[in-house]
Design a protein around this motif. Sequence first.
Motif, mmCIF file in Angstrom:
data_model
loop_
_atom_site.group_PDB
_atom_site.id
_atom_site.type_symbol
_atom_site.label_atom_id
_atom_site.label_comp_id
_atom_site.label_asym_id
_atom_site.label_seq_id
_atom_site.Cartn_x
_atom_site.Cartn_y
_atom_site.Cartn_z
ATOM 1 N N ALA A 31 1.373 -1.137 -0.170
ATOM 2 C CA ALA A 31 -0.727 -0.179 -0.060
ATOM 3 C C ALA A 31 0.690 1.455 -0.005
ATOM 4 O O ALA A 31 0.466 1.842 -0.672
ATOM 5 C CB ALA A 31 -1.085 0.440 0.977
ATOM 6 N N ILE A 32 1.782 0.877 1.148
ATOM 7 C CA ILE A 32 2.485 2.375 0.840
ATOM 8 C C ILE A 32 3.541 2.743 -0.199
ATOM 9 O O ILE A 32 3.558 3.591 -1.444
ATOM 10 C CB ILE A 32 3.821 2.132 1.866
ATOM 11 C CG1 ILE A 32 3.359 2.543 3.248
ATOM 12 C CG2 ILE A 32 4.625 3.196 1.716
ATOM 13 C CD1 ILE A 32 3.441 2.060 4.874
ATOM 14 N N HIS A 33 3.863 1.360 -0.999
ATOM 15 C CA HIS A 33 4.804 1.758 -2.252
ATOM 16 C C HIS A 33 3.495 1.733 -3.144
ATOM 17 O O HIS A 33 4.258 2.593 -4.790
ATOM 18 C CB HIS A 33 5.281 0.636 -2.654
ATOM 19 C CG HIS A 33 6.834 0.340 -2.163
ATOM 20 N ND1 HIS A 33 7.998 0.721 -2.844
ATOM 21 C CD2 HIS A 33 7.350 -0.557 -0.418
ATOM 22 C CE1 HIS A 33 8.755 -0.072 -2.085
ATOM 23 N NE2 HIS A 33 7.965 -0.128 -1.030
ATOM 24 N N PRO A 74 6.875 5.777 -7.784
ATOM 25 C CA PRO A 74 7.790 5.240 -7.962
ATOM 26 C C PRO A 74 8.837 5.733 -7.747
ATOM 27 O O PRO A 74 9.966 5.209 -6.981
ATOM 28 C CB PRO A 74 8.330 5.035 -9.455
ATOM 29 C CG PRO A 74 7.481 6.697 -9.728
ATOM 30 C CD PRO A 74 6.152 6.155 -9.121
ATOM 31 N N ALA A 75 9.556 7.090 -6.917
ATOM 32 C CA ALA A 75 10.135 7.564 -5.766
ATOM 33 C C ALA A 75 10.590 6.445 -4.402
ATOM 34 O O ALA A 75 11.666 6.321 -4.282
ATOM 35 C CB ALA A 75 10.011 8.863 -5.495
ATOM 36 N N LYS A 134 18.496 1.516 -4.841
ATOM 37 C CA LYS A 134 19.562 2.262 -4.424
ATOM 38 C C LYS A 134 20.117 2.213 -2.515
ATOM 39 O O LYS A 134 20.978 1.330 -2.334
ATOM 40 C CB LYS A 134 19.273 4.128 -4.126
ATOM 41 C CG LYS A 134 20.317 4.740 -4.266
ATOM 42 C CD LYS A 134 19.938 6.063 -3.880
ATOM 43 C CE LYS A 134 21.607 6.968 -3.969
ATOM 44 N NZ LYS A 134 22.117 7.808 -3.774
ATOM 45 N N ILE A 135 19.629 1.844 -1.747
ATOM 46 C CA ILE A 135 19.525 1.627 -0.502
ATOM 47 C C ILE A 135 20.009 -0.002 -0.935
ATOM 48 O O ILE A 135 20.587 -0.152 0.097
ATOM 49 C CB ILE A 135 18.464 1.351 0.318
ATOM 50 C CG1 ILE A 135 18.723 2.492 0.867
ATOM 51 C CG2 ILE A 135 19.124 0.982 2.045
ATOM 52 C CD1 ILE A 135 17.231 3.062 1.988
ATOM 53 N N ALA A 178 9.108 9.938 0.919
ATOM 54 C CA ALA A 178 8.327 10.154 0.954
ATOM 55 C C ALA A 178 7.068 9.892 -0.802
ATOM 56 O O ALA A 178 6.352 9.382 -0.908
ATOM 57 C CB ALA A 178 6.896 10.354 2.016
ATOM 58 N N GLY A 179 7.303 10.169 -1.688
ATOM 59 C CA GLY A 179 6.798 10.276 -2.947
ATOM 60 C C GLY A 179 6.002 11.260 -2.929
ATOM 61 O O GLY A 179 6.081 12.350 -2.036
#
Length: 169
Positions: free
Chosen positions: A36-38, A43-44, A51-52, A69-70
């Motif tokens: 849900a968060i993604h 996409p940010a 990257k992490i 948090a995009g």
Amino acid sequence: MAHLTLLRADITTLTVDIIVNAANSSLLGGGGVDGAIHRAGGPAILEACKKIGAEQGGCPTGEAVITTAGKLPAKYVIHTVGPVWNGGTNGEDALLESCYRNSLQLAEEVGATSIAFPNISTGVYHFPKERAAEIAVRTVRAFPVNSIEEVSFVCFDAENYNIYERLMA
């Protein structure tokens, strides 16, 4: 001590400095609150997580990392990897406690004043809900805050909400 609040809500809609994501170790999104968060953040968030992942190979259980948090109304997302429940004799309690402590530490490092936690590990990871809530409330209450003024426990379902309501009374 920070002010504790209890909400029954969709964590992706909250206007707070930080929302916490119950992530998996790959940080690449999944089901439940993670998916849900993604989806809501766009996409940010995934790009920051990739990257992490490239830099440190994901996120170990009990640890936490912070990203943008995009498109979410929050300023940041802290991704923490809760333990999978294996009967309670494999350090699950300490790992879950570590999720909350490490998330609060990262929030303090960026000067956040508000943070919202989902019910970490109680979905597909099958951590007993009552036990998880006790650990969450105890750990947050014991954490020495400086910048954090408000900590919200955000429950998506009535069962978790009722457990937290009883524990926080």
